[in-house]
Structure formats: structure tokens, C-alpha cells
Design an enzyme around this catalytic site. Structure first.
Site, short mmCIF file in Angstrom:
data_model
loop_
_atom_site.label_atom_id
_atom_site.label_comp_id
_atom_site.label_asym_id
_atom_site.label_seq_id
_atom_site.Cartn_x
_atom_site.Cartn_y
_atom_site.Cartn_z
N ASP B 364 -0.17 12.39 46.20
CA ASP B 364 -0.73 13.46 45.39
C ASP B 364 -2.19 13.19 45.18
O ASP B 364 -2.60 12.04 45.05
CB ASP B 364 -0.03 13.49 44.03
CG ASP B 364 1.30 14.20 44.12
OD1 ASP B 364 1.38 15.16 44.88
OD2 ASP B 364 2.24 13.76 43.44
N ALA B 434 -5.77 28.71 24.61
CA ALA B 434 -5.33 29.37 25.83
C ALA B 434 -5.77 30.83 25.80
O ALA B 434 -5.99 31.44 26.84
CB ALA B 434 -3.82 29.28 25.97
N MET B 438 -12.02 29.06 26.16
CA MET B 438 -13.33 28.42 26.07
C MET B 438 -13.38 27.59 24.80
O MET B 438 -12.52 27.70 23.92
CB MET B 438 -14.44 29.48 26.07
CG MET B 438 -14.33 30.49 24.96
SD MET B 438 -15.51 31.80 25.24
CE MET B 438 -14.97 33.01 24.08
#
Lengths: 561, 737, 87
Positions: B364, B434, B438
Site C-alpha cells: 500500500d 465535514a 475547511m
């Protein structure tokens, strides 16, 4: 000295020159590619396949190949045994020979079926023409072809191909390799003075006025396949030392090259199959180096002569005891090493009379079985050592060992081990038994260290399917016939079964792609390590008997005793 | 103290962010807008732990008591003389039988025929003693290896005392049972202070758990149901707050720690395929030399050089590969031990060995190849603002941002000479959410500075009445995306100031490791959920051989299967439930301890430190294991040459081959004894090598071979010549023979 | 005298077989007897013959037993070669 070495060098040069040509030809034949012989041979082969109902396109698995090989060899053996036992009733028997004793017949049959051609009889006084041609000559072709088939099937498996069809391989071996070369070779031998006739022995009046019966027969045809097929069973008792089998230096050269050419070429054939000519030449070089060393060791020994006799003569003379003067020390030494290296077993001089150097080299060849080695099987044995080397070195680079991308696992090691094991078992155990009862069993003519060489040589020759005799052994006894038969069977068929199964399991392996972590087997380093493994695993096993046999004898002679 | 970082959604990340839970999770954390989930419990953390310090410093986390290992091994070596145990090792069993026979001829020197020579009893007795020690040394090697494993196991076992578990009955009642009585599927309740009685899956409650007993990591871990990472618990760990309802996933004795204990103790040690093949080879060599030596007296008798039974046995023992035969099991046990020391639980030795054969590593990106934190790399001013202005605004917007990203922005801004020109205590931090996508700061003078997703900032500027000239910002956004970075937009009030380039930082040194792997013939494939551009930039920077972008878990399996179809062995790491099929498909699957139970079950190894780069070390361990075996086997076989030259020339007095005695050994007896003593002493001399393993270097196969064959092949030929001669001189000096 | 001794040995070996085998398998008794007889007849006298009176009877038996032991070890090694998993 120089001339002798030059003869040797010339012969070897011819062999090296032939190798790539014959090697490529063999590859073409067994890959089933087109050859210029096709128009002539294809119909013949088709007819043969139709006749014996062989489905020539059918591939065999390892077991099928093995089973068919064993059954066909058994059938041929039974047939030949019956022919020998009934030869008194059959035609082509000008001297009216009767059947040999059952144990001699059995030993002879097994000996020729296994491509050994150990002879506990003298051909001219035991075997009728029919038996020579139909029984022994027949087996000389089929046993050589069987060996070739095994070698090719093994190479196919190793390079990831299906093993092929036993009957097709054996047929093609005869029709495309053995027969054409034999016909050419036999004609050349006839030109060089070898007889080819079905009339009985000639009776001549010698210069002194005495009558002499000179045995003759279909010698030339017998002779060439004897050499080419690594059979080695002579038409006459004294084999290629007989002037009618091997009349002159030219015929000697032809016969030497004939016995060396196929085992040497097979290594090259492998290179073509594996698409790795470089590795083929490396292996060839390694075997060639060991071979040359042994030739030189023996030649120097023969040239130096016997110090005991030299001291009587007051000068240094080559050892010519048991040699044909027309060949001299060099060609006899070369022949002796070649015949034991290739498992041919024909002789052009008495190996019993070789200096200990020669005894050492010939024994060493038969112990290792890979310095060229027998028809087909020798190359396969070479790869057994390669597989064992791959296993050891593969571990040392930190990966599951792999050979051409095929993992070497337990099954492969077990099968390779069987081959490694069978030789000491078949040689040392019967030798020890024979030597434990020297009076009742062994029949040794020269007691002491030389006696050990005689006995060990006999079994080594049988186990390696070589067939040459050290001679000097009272070997036409029930014990020798039966024990040698057992050893020949064990030395031939157990490794063949193991080889074919090994090839089969290699062919079915999943291929692992090559990376920088893969150990390359076509490098000088790896080939060198292989040589080391061969010497340690193959030769150290027999170090004690070599020490007690030829080595002790050499020191004894050197000491003057 | 770690902040709680939990995100379920991210709206503002412009990329195909979906699929891979693992990377999503990380990614979100990495964007670093923390939201307090539970302000009263700041200790709770559910992030995959990032243990600090170097890996070396983290080894041996469970305290291993190594005292008394040697004393115990000395005793165990005697116990292993029991023929039932001895018969398990073919090579050493022959030596064992040889010891018994030589003991017999010590007591009855004439047992097999009249014994020549003076004082055959002493000679035979010495041989018997040396043979005894040969067997004993081999047993000792195995016992030491096992002892080290046991010590490790004891340390683990100490964490796993029998506890009482509160089993939840079907009717909802609670029954106190012993932890050993728990069965798979049982439900238990644990409350703060309890030891978790068995491996299990959290099905209810939220709590923090101290897993330091297993992993050595002191920070507690948050556990809660329904999430991949945090829902599995390990028996023996301690719950330190709240309570959990756990479904037991393993029967007693089959849990995680049990497996690890069994492995390091060697109790369940099965031979690995290579070990089996090697066992065959050793048995064959033994068989060959047994035949050689058994037939030798008969042959020697014929030439009047009888070999006494004691000498024959001595020759046999000298020739059979006792060195590797005696150390083989110790090497295997020590290999497992080494894996355990790396805090990895392997379910079988087979898996460890397979690691050495790995052709492809599927890794990964996040956490393995990159640090997992995106760091600020540059500021791009727009709409005529200067770089200094942008740096100042960025600094202002990030002063309250404690995430690595936020800190990196502060660092970069300060490097560019920006400084905070307002009173921080009077300013107010705006947390990321969410909804807003920002974060930023409300300055004391009411000015709002914000940074965040580009469209979110555009919206913010619009809402504050700013102009709509976003072309330059869009161009910067494009530029950053093309370079594989993540753009953040920056504004102050209604003015757009510029963009921040957040960049995935490749772990230092990872490029060199991949280069090493490449030299070893291992290919690396990077898997990432990033888009192609981002992925290719990282791939190039890290030096991986291949990458798969926008990867879904299904892609992972496809990639593994594709590699396997070419005959390659594939290793991968994973931790999510949706990684489980891929872990099972891979030849070596390493699950992170933080991963789900499903992933751990599917994997054949579990890394307790949850460090994905460890896979690279495990590959090295696997290779080292094989190399050690191969090297010692080669050494053992190569030794035979010298032993032959020591013994054969001197034991046939009438053969006249004394000139072969190239070492000029003093006498028959001293030659035989010195070869045997060498043979015995080489075993303890090589125990350290067997236990620590041959040093593995990341070289190509041919370089490795060259090195090892020189060391162990050629060394194996030469060393015994020197050693045997030395021992012979000593024996002659002492007058022993 | 010689015959007497060999017979006695056969009896002893039979008893040994009896003691060890009887408990688990009755059928193994005849086999043990047979093997004991074979040992007595073939191997020991073979050793005796090979050494040509140089050793006494007890030593001949000891050597024969050693030979059997070697054979046993060899078989054991073959098992190890073909079924290495058991070790």
C-alpha cells in the site's frame, strides 16, 4: 611421447569438432523437425508404427514412458534368452555351437539388454552367427536406442516439454541416428579390412605349415554398433584388440570417435533443447576437462612404464604388457579412458595390465558415470548432479532452489538421491561379499590390492552398464553370472525409472520467472561448483576402495614391491 | 497525547476517494482536520499506531528473561538422549548408535574379534566419549534454540494468566467462568481494569485498551464495534476505560498468543518443505557413507589390513554430515525466534520460508511507501498577491491546526519569513468540519482566514462578497494535481490568496530499500487509491517497479492473481476486512495487528507493531534461514575431504598409503581422534552462527553465491585441515594417543 | 557341542521374540522364530566361515548382530529418505 600425445590430441579435436554438428542433428531428430533423411525414412517409420499399432502422436506421462520401456525391454530380454538357449537348433550356426549354460545365457541376455555387454564368454566359441546378429546385434541397437530415448525424455522434461512417446523415440533413435551412422561406419570398417561374412571360420596353412582356424563372421556391422551404441560386447573374446575387429590405427581412430561422439553430442543437444548453448559448452568444457585429465594421467602412467620392469631392463620403456603394439601406449590409454568414460566397454588392450594410473582412471570413470557417461543416461546423470548442486547453492542464495525456473523440492531430491544411492549399493555391497569369500566366490588371479581392483572393477562395470572387464577374474561362474546380472539390472533400470519420474515431475512444474534473485546455472562459477559437488559426492564415496585398490598398488609398485 | 481523529466522510477532497478503507482512513487523518469526537475522553485514539523509534529499539517488546537458558539447555541436552527423541534425527541417531557400540567395545574390547594395539580400551573409550559429546552438542544446540524460544514464550505467557471472564448468557444474564472455558462464539463483557480473556471482536461499547503487553506500545488503543481496524481485541490485553461486549473468535489455546507461543517454543514446529528436502539429502549422504564404511572392513580384511569396529564407527561419524545434522533443527527454531523478535506472529515456518522466495511485494502506498502525512511543499500566490503575503495568510490560518499538515504549513511559512502578527490568545481557531470542509482562524480584528478544499473556499469567498476571478486559482489547482499533490485553497475574508501544495512525502530511505529488493530480484508494486497522475509521481519518487492507481480491493486480488499466474510468489500487507481475500490469495499475507479479525485469520503472519514496511525485513529473514541451512550443509560436506585425508591413510597399516597422510598426523589413533574431536567441536563452534543466522546481504544471487561458496565451501575444505592438524599436535603433546 | 550351542541360541532368540512380541501380536511369534533360525543358520555361520576360524563363536554372533544392526540402520535411513515428514 610427443607423437603419442599428438595422436590423443587429434582424436579429441575430431570429437570436439563433431559435437555441435551431431548435437544439432540429434536435437532436430528428437524435436521432430525436418531432416534431409525424411523422404526415405518417414514411410519406413509410418510402416513400423502401423505394424506395431503405435499412436505416434500420443504423448506419454512419466509412468507410461517407464512402463512401456520396462515391458519392451523385458520382452526383448525373454526373446533373446530363448534364442540363445535354442541356438543349437537354429540356422546360421556353421560351427555347430550348442546352447551356453543357463546362467551364462541369462547373464549375457541381461548384459546386452542393459547396454552393458559384459561378457563372461568368448563370442567366437560360444555364440552362433544367428545369435550374434539376431540376438545380440538386435539388442545392441535397441538397448542403445533405449538409453538415447531416456536421455532425450529426461532433457525434454528438464526443459519443460512433455516427455514424448517411448516407441517413437526408440524408433527414431534407430532409424535416424544409429542405423544411418552404423551403415556408413560399417562400410568404412570393411574398407579398412574388417570382415563381414556369414561363411564359417577360415582354415589356413601358416608359414610354418601348421593349419590354423581363423574365426570370422559378420564383424563390421557388429563392430560399429558396438562402438556407436556404447555396447562394447565384442564379436571375439578379446574385443577390439582382435585384428579382425580393429585392424589398424585408422580403424582404431574411427572406433574411438564412434564411441565418444553420441555422449559428447548429447550435451550439445541439451543446449539446443534448453535454448542455452552457453551452458551446454560450459558443461561440455567441465566434463572435457576431467576427461582430459584422466586421459593424461593414464597416458603418463603407461608411458612411464612399470618401474619394476624398467629396473630389469635398465631403461625406461612404456608399459606394453597386454597391449596391441599396433596401437601403442597412447591409443590404448585413450581408448581405455574413453571406453570407461562413455560406458562403451569395448577394449583394445587388457585393462588388467594397465598401470595403477590407468586402473584408477577407468574405475574413476565408472564410479562417476558422468564423464560423458552412457548413451543417453550419462547426460541425464550429469543433470542429476546439476540438480543436487542447484539444491545446495540455491539454498545458499536464500531461495527455494530452482533449475530453469522449476523448483527443486522433496520429490526431486528423493529421485535424484535414488540415483546417487544405487551406485554405491550395487558396487560396494557385492564387492565386499565377494572379497569376504575370496576362495569360494571371487576367483581373483592377482591377490592383494590388484585383486580389489579386479573385483570392484567387475561390479563397477556392471553397475555403470559399461561392460568392460578388468579380466583376470574367473568370472564365468554361477556367482559372478548371477551377482553381476543383479547389479546390471539394478544399475540400469532403477536409475531409469527415477530419471523418467524426475523428468515428469520437472515438466509439470509451474515455471518461476527469472529475476536478479534467481541463481543462474549457466555461469562458470556454477559449473565449477558442480565439478566440486561431483567430485565430493561421486568420488569421495569410492575414495576408500580407490585407496585400497589402485592407489595402494601404485605406492606398492613405486616402492618396488 | 494523541488527538482523536475520526472521520467518516470527506467531501472536499477532489479525487476518486472511495474504496480502500485503509487508505481512506489514513488519507482523511492526513488531511488533518481533527474533530473532537468525545471531548471528555481525549485519551481515546483509534488511529493505527505509529510506534516511535527505530525498529531495533522496539524489538523484544515482551520482556524476555534469558537467564538460565544455558543451564536448562545443558539438562535438556541429556533428556534428548532418550532414544525415542534421538531417532527423530537420522544423522545424529547413527552417532547415537555408534556411541553405544563403541561403549560396548570399551567394556569388551574383544567383542568383535581380538583387539590389536596397546590399550584398546582407552582408545575405544575416548572414541565413545567424543561420540557422546557429538550427540550431546547437537542436542545442546537444539536445546539452546528451544530455550530462547521458551523464554520468549514465557514472557508472552506471563501476559496470559487465567482470568475470570464475564460470559454473557443467551438470556442476557452474566456468568463468571474461567477464560479457558470460553469457546468460539461466546460473548463476554469486559469493564475497565479487566484483562480481555480471549481474542475476539468488539460487538458493543467503546473503550480504550492497553495492548502494551503484546506490542510494547504504551499508548492505549480505542476499540469500538463496526469499524474494521478497531473492532478486534487480543486476549491478554487490558481494558483501561469504559466497557466492551466481545464475541470470542477463538477457542482457548488457539488464540493469537497461543499460536505465537507454540511457534516460538517449537512445540508445533513442522518441517518446512526445504527442510524436508534437506533432510532427505542428509539421510542419503548418511546412507551412502554407511554403505561405504560397512563394506570397508570386509574389503580391508582381504588385503590384511583389518579395520577395528571402533575405527570404522569413527570413520562413519566423521563422514556423515553431523555438523548440519546436529544444527538443522536449531537453525529452524532460531529462525522462528527471529521472526518473533521482530514482533511478527507467523502461523507456520512454511510462511517464513516462503518469504525468501517472494518475487513480488504488493505494498500500500500510504503508511508503507509514504509517511502517510501530506506536508506543505509550496505556496502558489494568485490574483497578484506576493509570496510573502500568502505565507503570512497561510500561517495565520494554521496557527491552531495541530495536525501534521497544519504544522508543516506553519513550518513552510516560517521558512519563508512569515510571522504571526496578531495576538494568538485573542484569536479563535475554526475546526475543520465535514460540512464546511475547511478550517482556519478568526483573527482578533474580525478578519477570517480560511484554508480548505478549493471549491469550499471559493464558496466561502463568494459568501463574503468576493469577486469571482478564480482562473488563477484553478490553474494552480490543475498544476498541483498534475504533480500528484493535494491542493488547498487559501483566503482571507473575501480575497483569494493562493493555493497550498500538499505533497505526499516518501519515507526517507525507502528508495534504497526498493533498490536492494530489486537487486535481490524482488519486484515492488504500489497500490493506491490515488489517481494515476498522483500515483505515478509517488511511484517514480519511491522507485517502485510498478503501481496500480485508483485501486479497489478487487484490483488487489486481480494484481496478485496476475503475478501468480506467471509463477511468482506474492507477498502483501493488509488490515481491512476487504483485504482478507487478497491476504488469503497472496503467498505471504501479513496482516496488521490493528486490522480486523477477518484479515488476521486470512493472513499467514500478523505484525504486532502494524508496521507495513516490516514485510521487507521478513523477506530477509526468510532468505537468511535458507542461506544458513545451505551454507552449513556445504560446509559440512566440504569438511569430508579433510576428514578422509586424516583417517583413510592411517587406518590401513599394510596398504602403504602413508604418503596420503598430507597433514602428517602423528599416529593412527591420534589422527582418528583429532578428526573426531574436530567433528564434535565444530558443532558448538557453529551454534552462534546457527542461532543468529548467516548475515544476509541484499546482493544478486550470483554475488551471494560467490561470497558464500568462498566462505563456506572453500572454507569448509580448508578449515578442517588446519584444525585437525592443530588438534593432532595437541593430542600428541598430551600423549593421549 | 556346536550344534547344542546354536540350538540354545535359537531358543534364546525365540524367547526374546516371545517376550517382546507376544503381548501385542500372537502371529509374530512364528515370524520371530523363523528369523531367529535364519540368523542362526545363515548369517552367524556365514561370518564364521568368512573369518576362517580366526574368531570364536561368540564373536561371530556379535559380528553377525552388528551386521544386522547395520542393515536395520540402513532400512531406517531408507525410511528417512522416502518419508522425511516422519522425522
Amino acid at each position: 611421447m610427443l607423437l603419442g600425445l599428438l595422436q590423443i590430441a587429434l582424436t579429441l579435436l575430431i570429437v570436439v569438432a563433431i559435437t555441435p554438428l551431431l548435437g544439432r542433428y540429434l536435437a532436430v531428430v528428437y524435436l521432430g523437425n525436418k531432416t534431409w533423411l525424411d523422404p526415405a525414412i518417414n514411410p519406413v517409420e509410418k510402416f513400423i508404427y502401423r505394424l506395431v499399432a503405435v499412436r505416434s502422436q500420443e504423448q506419454m506421462t512419466g509412468w507410461q514412458y517407464t512402463r512401456n520401456l520396462l515391458y519392451s525391454n523385458l520382452a526383448m530380454g525373454v526373446l533373446v534368452f530363448l534364442l540363445l538357449m535354442l541356438q543349437g537348433l537354429l540356422p546360421l550356426n556353421p560351427t555347430g555351437l550348442n546352447a551356453p549354460t543357463w546362467d551364462t545365457a541369462l547373464h549375457t541376455t541381461i548384459s546386452f539388454v542393459t547396454n552393458t555387454d559384459q561378457q563372461h564368454y568368448s563370442g567366437e566359441t560360444t555364440i552362433s552367427y544367428l545369435s550374434q546378429i539376431a540376438a545380440l546385434g538386435f539388442l545392441m541397437f535397441t538397448s542403445a536406442a533405449t538409453g538415447l530415448a531416456v536421455g532425450i525424455a529426461f532433457i525434454r522434461g528438464l526443459t519443460g516439454r512433455p516427455l514424448g512417446n517411448f516407441y517413437v523415440d526408440i524408433t527414431r533413435s534407430i532409424t535416424r541416428v544409429l542405423l544411418p551412422i552404423s551403415i556408413v561406419g560399417a562400410v568404412l570398417l570393411i574398407i579398412l579390412g574388417v570382415p563381414q561374412t556369414l561363411t564359417g571360420p577360415a582354415t589356413v596353412t601358416t608359414l610354418e605349415g601348421a593349419t590354423q582356424t581363423i574365426a570370422r563372421g559378420p564383424v563390421a556391422s557388429f563392430e560399429i554398433i558396438k562402438q556407436l551404441g556404447e555396447n562394447g560386447g565384442g564379436f571375439f573374446g578379446i574385443n577390439s584388440a582382435h585384428p579382425l575387429e580393429n585392424p589398424n590405427a585408422a580403424s582404431n581412430l574411427l572406433e574411438t570417435v564412434a564411441m565418444l561422439c553420441i555422449p559428447t553430442a548429447l550435451i550439445y543437444t541439451y543446449g539446443v533443447f534448453a535454448n542455452n548453448i552457453k551452458q551446454a559448452w560450459l558443461l561440455f568444457g567441465m566434463v572435457f576437462a576431467i576427461f582430459t585429465i584422466l586421459v593424461v594421467v593414464s597416458a603418463v602412467g603407461e608411458y612411464g612404464g612399470n618401474p619394476l620392469i624398467n629396473s630389469l631392463l635398465g631403461e625406461q620403456q612404456p608399459n606394453l604388457e597386454g597391449k596391441e603394439v599396433r596401437f601403442g601406449w597412447a591409443q590404448t590409454a585413450l581408448w581405455a579412458v574413453s571406453t570407461t568414460a562413455t560406458m562403451c566397454g569395448a577394449v583394445n588392450g587388457m585393462h588388467d595390465s594397465l598401470m595403477p594410473n590407468g586402473g584408477f582412471s577407468t574405475l574413476f570413470n565408472m564410479f562417476l558415470q558422468i564423464i560423458w557417461g552412457g548413451q543417453g543416461t550419462g547426460t541425464a546423470y550429469l543433470f542429476i548432479y546439476l540438480i543436487l548442486t542447484v539444491f545446495l547453492t540455491g539454498l545458499m542464495v536464500g531461495r527455494t532452489p530452482e533449475f530453469f525456473g522449476r523448483k527443486i523440492e522433496k520429490r526431486e531430491i528423493v529421485l535424484a538421491s535414488v540415483i546417487l544411492l544405487i551406485h554405491p549399493i550395487a558396487i560396494l555391497i557385492p564387492s565386499a561379499i565377494a572379497l569376504a569369500f575370496p576362495d569360494t566366490l571371487a576367483g581373483i588371479s592377482n591377490p592383494g590390492f590388484h585383486g580389489i581392483s579386479q573385483v570392484v572393477y567387475e561390479y563397477a562395470s556392471a553397475a555403470a552398464n559399461n561392460g568392460s572387464g578388468f579380466e583376470g577374474l574367473g568370472d564365468a561362474t554361477l556367482w559372478w553370472n548371477l551377482s553381476a546380472s543383479g547389479v546390471m539390472l539394478a544399475g540400469r533400470y532403477i536409475p531409469i525409472v527415477a530419471l523418467l519420474l524426475l523428468a515428469d515431475s520437472m515438466a509439470q512444474k509451474q515455471l518461476v520467472p527469472e529475476t536478479a534473485g534467481t541463481l543462474r546455472t549457466d555461469t562458470g562459477l556454477f559449473t565449477g561448483i558442480t565439478a566440486g559437488v561431483i567430485l565430493i559426492l561421486g568420488a569421495l564415496t569410492f575414495f576408500p576402495v580407490l585407496a585400497l585398490g589402485p592407489v595402494a598398488e601404485a605406492f606398492q609398485i613405486a616402492k618396488g614391491g | 497525547m494523541r488527538r482523536v481523529k475520526v472521520r467518516k466522510t470527506v467531501g472536499w477532497v477532489e479525487r476518486s476517494e472511495t474504496q480502500r478503507r485503509f487508505s481512506t482512513q489514513r488519507y482523511i487523518q492526513n488531511l488533518g482536520f481533527p474533530r473532537m469526537m468525545n471531548s471528555t475522553n481525549p485519551d481515546r485514539s483509534k488511529s493505527p499506531r505509529r510506534p516511535g523509534g527505530t525498529r531495533e529499539s522496539r524489538r523484544h517488546t515482551p520482556k524476555v528473561n534469558r537467564k538460565g537458558i544455558y543451564q536448562r539447555a545443558i539438562a535438556d541436552a541429556f533428556v534428548k538422549l532418550n532414544p525415542r527423541i534421538a531417532i527423530k534425527n537420522p544423522v545424529m541417531f547413527l552417532v547415537w548408535v555408534g556411541t553405544v557400540i563403541t561403549l560396548l567395545v570399551t567394556i569388551f574390547p574383544d567383542l568383535f574379534g581380538a583387539a590389536p594395539g596397546r590399550n584398546p580400551r582407552l582408545f575405544n573409550g575416548l572414541i565413545a566419549a567424543i561420540l557422546f559429546f557429538t550427540v550431546w552438542f547437537a542436542n545442546f544446540a537444539e536445546a539452546v534454540a528451544e530455550g530462547r524460544g521458551k523464554a520468549q514464550a514465557d514472557a508472552l505467557r506471563a501476559t496470559k494468566s487465567d482470568t475470570t471472564a464475564k460470559k454473557v448468557l443467551p438470556d442476557g444474564g452474566i456468568q463468571e467462568v474461567s477464560s479457558t472455558a470460553l469457546r468460539q462464539g461466546d460473548r463476554v463483557k469486559v469493564v475497565a481494569g479487566d484483562i480481555i480473556p480471549a481474542d475476539g471482536e468488539v460487538i458493543g461499547g467503546v473503550a480504550s485498551v492497553d495492548e502494551s503487553a503484546i506490542t510494547g506500545e504504551s499508548a492505549p488503543v480505542l476499540k469500538q464495534p463496526g469499524t474494521d481496524i478497531a473492532s478486534s481485541v487480543t486476549g491478554g490485553t487490558r481494558i483501561i476505560s469504559d466497557e466492551l461486549l466481545i464475541r470470542v473468535t477463538s477457542d482457548p489455546g488457539k488464540g493469537f498468543i497461543d499460536r505465537m507461543i507454540a511457534l516460538v517454543e517449537g512445540a508445533e514446529r513442522r518441517k518446512t518443505p526445504n527442510e524436508i528436502a534437506l533432510t532427505v539429502l542428509l539421510a542419503v549422504l548418511t546412507q551412502v557413507f554407511l554403505i561405504v564404511v560397512a563394506t570397508l572392513p570386509l574389503i580391508a580384511n582381504y588385503v590384511g589390513s583389518p579395520v577395528s569396529i571402533a575405527v570404522a564407527i569413527a570413520l562413519l561419524v566423521a563422514l556423515i554430515p553431523t555438523t548440519i545434522g546436529g544444527l538443522l533443527s536449531a537453525i529452524g527454531i532460531a529462525g522462528m525466534d527471529r521472526v518473533a523478535q521482530f514482533n511478527v506472529v507467523a502461523t507456520s515456518g512454511r510462511a517464513v520460508e516462503a518469504c525468501g522466495d517472494i518475487n513480488t511485494l504488493v505494498l500500500d502506498k500510504t503508511g508503507t511507501i509514504t509517511l502517510g502525512n501530506r506536508l506543505a511543499d509550496e505556496f502558489i500566490p494568485v490574483n497578484g498577491h506576493s509570496l510573502e503575503d500568502v505565507a503570512g495568510v497561510a500561517l495565520a490560518a494554521s496557527v491552531f491546526d495541530e495536525t501534521p499538515e497544519g504544522k508543516s504549513i506553519v513550518r513552510l511559512a516560517e521558512q519563508l519569513g512569515a510571522s504571526v502578527d496578531f495576538e494568538v490568545s485573542r484569536a479563535e481557531g475554526v475546526e475543520f468540519s465535514a460540512r464546511t470542509r475547511m478550517s482556519g482562524t478568526n483573527l482578533p480584528d474580525g478578519i477570517e482566514v480560511r484554508k480548505g478544499a478549493v471549491d469550499a473556499i471559493k464558496g466561502f469567498v463568494r459568501s463574503r462578497g468576493g469577486q469571482n476571478n478564480t482562473q488563477e486559482l484553478d490553474a494552480a489547482y490543475e498544476q498541483i494535481s498534475h504533480q500528484g499533490g493535494t491542493p488547498l485553497a487559501l483566503c482571507q475574508g473575501s480575497k483569494l490568496y493562493g493555493a497550498i501544495h500538499l505533497k505526499d512525502i516518501v519515507k526517507p530511505g525507502i528508495r534504497e530499500r526498493f533498490a536492494q529488493l530489486r537487486r535481490m530480484g524482488v519486484r515492488t508494486v504500489m497500490l493506491t487509491g490515488d489517481n494515476r497522475i498522483t500515483a505515478s509521481v509517488i511511484a517514480q519518487e519511491a522507485g517502485v517497479d510498478d503501481f496500480i492507481s485508483e485501486a479497489t480491493p478487487e484490483d488487489k486480488i486481480t494484481a496478485i492473481k496476475r503475478e501468480q499466474a506467471q509463477g511468482k510468489l506474492v507477498a502483501m500487507t493488509g488490515d481491512g476486512t476487504n483485504d482478507a481475500p487478497a491476504l488469503a490469495q497472496a503467498n505471504v499475507g501479513v496482516a496488521m495487528n490493528t486490522g480486523t479479525q477477518a484479515a488476521k485469520e486470512a493472513a499467514n503472519m500478523v505484525d504486532l507493531d502494524s508496521d507495513p514496511t516490516k514485510l521487507i525485513d521478513i523477506v530477509a529473514i526468510g532468505k537468511q534461514l535458507l542461506i544458513t541451512r545451505g551454507a552449513l550443509t556445504t560446509f559440512s560436506i566440504a569438511n569430508d575431504i579433510a576428514k578422509y585425508f586424516a583417517i583413510i591413510p592411517v587406518i590401513f597399516p599394510t596398504a602403504g598409503i602413508e604418503s596420503l597422510n598430507v597433514m602428517r598426523l602423528a599416529s593412527t589413533n591420534s589422527a582418528v581422534l583429532s578428526a573426531l574431536i574436530y567433528n564434535a567441536l565444530i558443532i558448538p563452534a557453529l551454534i552462534p552462527l546457527a542461532l543468529t543466522g548467516v548475515k544476509f546481504r541484499p546482493l544478486t544471487a550470483n554475488q551471494l553465491l560467490q561470497r558464500n561458496i568462498l566462505l563456506y565451501g572453500l572454507g569448509g575444505v580448508v578449515a578442517p585441515f588446519v584444525a585437525i592438524k592443530l588438534i593432532d599436535v595437541l593430542i600428541a603433546a598430551v600423549g593421549l594417543a | 557341542m556346536d550344534i547344542f550351542l546354536t540350538q540354545r541360541f535359537a531358543k534364546v532368540s525365540a524367547e526374546v521374540c516371545l517376550a517382546t512380541r507376544f503381548a501385542n501380536a500372537r502371529v509374530k511369534l512364528p515370524l520371530g522364530l523363523f528369523l531367529g533360525l535364519c540368523f542362526n543358520l545363515a548369517i552367524a555361520s556365514g561370518v564364521y566361515a568368512a573369518t576362517g576360524q580366526a574368531i570364536d563363536r561368540g564373536q561371530a554372533y556379535a559380528i553377525a548382530l552388528l551386521g544386522l544392526l547395520t542393515l536395520g540402520l540402513s532400512i531406517y535411513l531408507f525410511v528417512a529418505i522416502f518419508q522425511p515428514e516422519r522425522f
